[in-house]
Design a protein around this motif. Structure first.
Motif, PDB file in Angstrom:
ATOM      1  N   PRO A  92      13.875  -0.950 -23.986  1.00 12.39           N
ATOM      2  CA  PRO A  92      13.798   0.299 -23.212  1.00 12.39           C
ATOM      3  C   PRO A  92      14.247   0.109 -21.759  1.00 12.39           C
ATOM      4  CG  PRO A  92      11.836   0.028 -24.559  1.00 12.39           C
ATOM      5  CD  PRO A  92      12.579  -1.272 -24.616  1.00 12.39           C
ATOM      6  N   ARG A  93      13.840  -1.000 -21.158  1.00 11.31           N
ATOM      7  CA  ARG A  93      14.245  -1.277 -19.778  1.00 11.31           C
ATOM      8  C   ARG A  93      15.743  -1.568 -19.712  1.00 11.31           C
ATOM      9  NH1 ARG A  93      11.036  -3.113 -15.403  1.00 11.31           N
ATOM     10  NH2 ARG A  93      12.156  -4.319 -13.827  1.00 11.31           N
ATOM     11  N   LEU A  94      16.250  -2.249 -20.720  1.00 16.30           N
ATOM     12  CA  LEU A  94      17.676  -2.549 -20.771  1.00 16.30           C
ATOM     13  C   LEU A  94      18.496  -1.264 -20.831  1.00 16.30           C
ATOM     14  CD1 LEU A  94      19.547  -5.040 -20.933  1.00 16.30           C
ATOM     15  CD2 LEU A  94      19.519  -4.766 -23.408  1.00 16.30           C
ATOM     16  N   GLU A  95      18.024  -0.307 -21.587  1.00 17.19           N
ATOM     17  CA  GLU A  95      18.725   0.966 -21.683  1.00 17.19           C
ATOM     18  C   GLU A  95      18.690   1.715 -20.355  1.00 17.19           C
ATOM     19  OE1 GLU A  95      16.920   2.897 -25.002  1.00 17.19           O
ATOM     20  OE2 GLU A  95      17.812   1.517 -26.464  1.00 17.19           O
ATOM     21  N   GLU A  96      17.576   1.601 -19.624  1.00 21.47           N
ATOM     22  CA  GLU A  96      17.508   2.234 -18.305  1.00 21.47           C
ATOM     23  C   GLU A  96      18.479   1.561 -17.340  1.00 21.47           C
ATOM     24  OE1 GLU A  96      14.281   3.385 -14.786  1.00 21.47           O
ATOM     25  OE2 GLU A  96      13.679   2.068 -16.435  1.00 21.47           O
ATOM     26  N   ILE A  97      18.541   0.235 -17.369  1.00 22.95           N
ATOM     27  CA  ILE A  97      19.491  -0.501 -16.522  1.00 22.95           C
ATOM     28  C   ILE A  97      20.914  -0.071 -16.842  1.00 22.95           C
ATOM     29  CG2 ILE A  97      20.489  -2.789 -16.116  1.00 22.95           C
ATOM     30  CD1 ILE A  97      17.605  -3.902 -16.471  1.00 22.95           C
ATOM     31  N   SER A  98      21.245  -0.015 -18.124  1.00 22.21           N
ATOM     32  CA  SER A  98      22.597   0.360 -18.537  1.00 22.21           C
ATOM     33  C   SER A  98      22.938   1.775 -18.074  1.00 22.21           C
ATOM     34  CB  SER A  98      22.715   0.265 -20.052  1.00 22.21           C
ATOM     35  OG  SER A  98      22.469  -1.053 -20.502  1.00 22.21           O
ATOM     36  N   ARG A  99      21.953   2.677 -18.104  1.00 23.94           N
ATOM     37  CA  ARG A  99      22.183   4.066 -17.711  1.00 23.94           C
ATOM     38  C   ARG A  99      22.336   4.212 -16.202  1.00 23.94           C
ATOM     39  NH1 ARG A  99      18.513   7.595 -16.042  1.00 23.94           N
ATOM     40  NH2 ARG A  99      16.793   6.299 -16.801  1.00 23.94           N
ATOM     41  N   ARG A 100      21.560   3.453 -15.440  1.00 32.53           N
ATOM     42  CA  ARG A 100      21.533   3.639 -13.994  1.00 32.53           C
ATOM     43  C   ARG A 100      22.506   2.749 -13.237  1.00 32.53           C
ATOM     44  NH1 ARG A 100      15.405   3.647 -11.982  1.00 32.53           N
ATOM     45  NH2 ARG A 100      16.526   3.998 -10.027  1.00 32.53           N
ATOM     46  N   SER A 101      22.987   1.691 -13.876  1.00 33.03           N
ATOM     47  CA  SER A 101      23.957   0.826 -13.210  1.00 33.03           C
ATOM     48  C   SER A 101      25.265   1.577 -12.998  1.00 33.03           C
ATOM     49  CB  SER A 101      24.207  -0.423 -14.055  1.00 33.03           C
ATOM     50  OG  SER A 101      25.010  -1.356 -13.352  1.00 33.03           O
ATOM     51  N   ARG A 102      25.962   1.221 -11.953  1.00 27.03           N
ATOM     52  CA  ARG A 102      27.265   1.815 -11.661  1.00 27.03           C
ATOM     53  C   ARG A 102      28.299   0.692 -11.495  1.00 27.03           C
ATOM     54  NH1 ARG A 102      24.908   5.214 -13.504  1.00 27.03           N
ATOM     55  NH2 ARG A 102      24.442   7.315 -12.746  1.00 27.03           N
ATOM     56  N   GLY A 103      29.538   1.017 -11.804  1.00 30.79           N
ATOM     57  CA  GLY A 103      30.596   0.015 -11.725  1.00 30.79           C
ATOM     58  C   GLY A 103      30.711  -0.756 -13.023  1.00 30.79           C
ATOM     59  N   PHE A 104      29.670  -1.506 -13.331  1.00 32.94           N
ATOM     60  CA  PHE A 104      29.560  -2.252 -14.579  1.00 32.94           C
ATOM     61  C   PHE A 104      28.120  -2.693 -14.725  1.00 32.94           C
ATOM     62  CE2 PHE A 104      30.721  -5.224 -11.232  1.00 32.94           C
ATOM     63  CZ  PHE A 104      29.903  -6.330 -11.439  1.00 32.94           C
ATOM     64  N   VAL A 105      27.791  -3.248 -15.864  1.00 31.62           N
ATOM     65  CA  VAL A 105      26.489  -3.873 -16.055  1.00 31.62           C
ATOM     66  C   VAL A 105      26.694  -5.377 -15.982  1.00 31.62           C
ATOM     67  CG1 VAL A 105      24.500  -4.176 -17.578  1.00 31.62           C
ATOM     68  CG2 VAL A 105      25.712  -1.983 -17.533  1.00 31.62           C
ATOM     69  N   TYR A 106      25.890  -6.030 -15.160  1.00 29.57           N
ATOM     70  CA  TYR A 106      25.981  -7.482 -14.985  1.00 29.57           C
ATOM     71  C   TYR A 106      25.011  -8.131 -15.972  1.00 29.57           C
ATOM     72  CZ  TYR A 106      26.578 -11.858 -12.315  1.00 29.57           C
ATOM     73  OH  TYR A 106      26.884 -13.137 -11.913  1.00 29.57           O
ATOM     74  N   ALA A 107      25.556  -8.748 -16.998  1.00 29.41           N
ATOM     75  CA  ALA A 107      24.747  -9.413 -18.016  1.00 29.41           C
ATOM     76  C   ALA A 107      24.536 -10.872 -17.622  1.00 29.41           C
ATOM     77  CB  ALA A 107      25.436  -9.337 -19.376  1.00 29.41           C
ATOM     78  N   VAL A 108      23.294 -11.251 -17.384  1.00 22.03           N
ATOM     79  CA  VAL A 108      22.936 -12.620 -17.010  1.00 22.03           C
ATOM     80  C   VAL A 108      22.773 -13.414 -18.303  1.00 22.03           C
ATOM     81  CG1 VAL A 108      21.217 -14.050 -15.857  1.00 22.03           C
ATOM     82  CG2 VAL A 108      21.830 -11.824 -14.896  1.00 22.03           C
ATOM     83  N   SER A 109      23.602 -14.415 -18.507  1.00 26.90           N
ATOM     84  CA  SER A 109      23.713 -15.062 -19.816  1.00 26.90           C
ATOM     85  C   SER A 109      22.479 -15.845 -20.236  1.00 26.90           C
ATOM     86  CB  SER A 109      24.924 -15.998 -19.835  1.00 26.90           C
ATOM     87  OG  SER A 109      24.729 -17.089 -18.949  1.00 26.90           O
ATOM     88  N   LEU A 110      21.631 -16.218 -19.263  1.00 26.39           N
ATOM     89  CA  LEU A 110      20.465 -17.048 -19.594  1.00 26.39           C
ATOM     90  C   LEU A 110      19.364 -16.819 -18.584  1.00 26.39           C
ATOM     91  CD1 LEU A 110      20.861 -19.307 -17.220  1.00 26.39           C
ATOM     92  CD2 LEU A 110      22.341 -20.400 -18.884  1.00 26.39           C
ATOM     93  N   MET A 111      18.168 -17.267 -18.933  1.00 25.17           N
ATOM     94  CA  MET A 111      17.047 -17.221 -18.009  1.00 25.17           C
ATOM     95  C   MET A 111      17.117 -18.473 -17.132  1.00 25.17           C
ATOM     96  SD  MET A 111      15.678 -14.398 -18.639  1.00 25.17           S
ATOM     97  CE  MET A 111      14.265 -14.598 -17.559  1.00 25.17           C
ATOM     98  N   GLY A 112      17.565 -18.303 -15.911  1.00 27.72           N
ATOM     99  CA  GLY A 112      17.725 -19.439 -15.019  1.00 27.72           C
ATOM    100  C   GLY A 112      18.540 -19.021 -13.821  1.00 27.72           C
TER     101      GLY A 112
END
Length: 271
Positions: free
Chosen positions: A164-184
């Protein structure tokens, strides 16, 4: 001079247009004022086929950055770098033909205030902003202020982000969505994190916005693999390690050309 082609939404339109031709997107990173004549790096990036360029505004406590970017920050700050000086340098650049995206921590935004900070980005010809320590549920004010100034606020998503939070990020981000490949933290790695594929697939369920994958992408093979899942890649530590080791603009252009070639070879659409 300020980029004369900069208009509201230009970052996303530019990336979408290139993506929709089947091109893999490449966004290299440089820490502002890391060396004398540092803007020559930006020219080298554009000449090598970058689709956007990320410019880091150094901060003394970069919590999401690994040793390489931390060293780059320390080096730039020791040379007297500041957000205002970096933006002044950018304002003198001719139009490179690709959008500029600033990245920094929220402390620097708050230092001048969101309105003044975003206005300064706009005057310098910057079209996007990444603030890695700003969570989506606290991003409302800056999102509105940035939009009013014509700045696209890019939000980050990690493998641990609930759907659910991921969908909110995708909806509210502008330009592009920055996907962080790992936890670190950021940094060069031997292989692309296994979590990258699942994360990008989950992001795509909620948006058609371009998805760029970052953190740990260091080689042409990793860029090629990332392209199978995302629209493109962000390459930071691998670039900055070369700068810190003495690489000049020509060396950076040659390195990025290998990434450009790898992205161009991987023509299948992301899965």
């Amino acid at each position: 001079m300020t980029n004369p082609t900069l208009t509201a939404g230009a970052v996303e339109r530019h990336l979408r247009a290139r993506r929709d031709t089947g091109r893999g997107l490449l966004m290299p990173f440089v820490t502002g004022r890391i060396t004398p004549g540092w803007t020559d790096c930006l020219r080298a990036f554009a000449a090598a086929g970058a689709d956007a360029i990320e410019v880091g505004l150094p901060f003394s406590d970069p919590t999401l950055d690994g040793p390489t970017i931390q060293e780059a920050n320390d080096t730039a700050l020791a040379r007297g770098a500041s957000a205002r000086r970096i933006l002044a340098d950018l304002a003198e650049l001719p139009d490179l033909g690709v959008p500029l995206v600033a990245s920094t921590y929220y402390n620097l935004v708050l230092h001048d205030g969101p309105e003044a900070f975003c206005a300064a980005l706009r005057r310098a010809g910057v079209g996007g902003l990444i603030v890695p320590d700003l969570p989506v549920h606290e991003a409302g004010e800056l999102t509105d202020v940035a939009a009013a100034a014509g700045i696209e606020l890019v939000l980050l998503a990690s493998p641990a982000t609930p759907q659910p939070r991921l969908e909110e990020i995708s909806r509210r981000s502008r330009g592009f969505v920055y996907a962080v490949s790992l936890m670190g933290t950021t940094g060069e790695r031997d292989t692309l994190a296994a979590s990258a594929a699942e994360l990008t697939a989950r992001i795509r369920r909620g948006t058609d916005r371009p998805v760029l994958l970052g953190f740990g992408i260091s080689t042409p093979d990793q860029a090629r693999e990332a392209r199978r899942h995302a629209d493109g890649v962000v390459v930071g530590a691998a670039v900055m390690r070369r700068v810190l080791d003495g690489a000049g603009p020509g060396d950076l252009r040659a390195f990025l050309a290998t990434l450009r070639q790898a992205l161009d070879q991987e023509c299948d659409p992301p899965r």
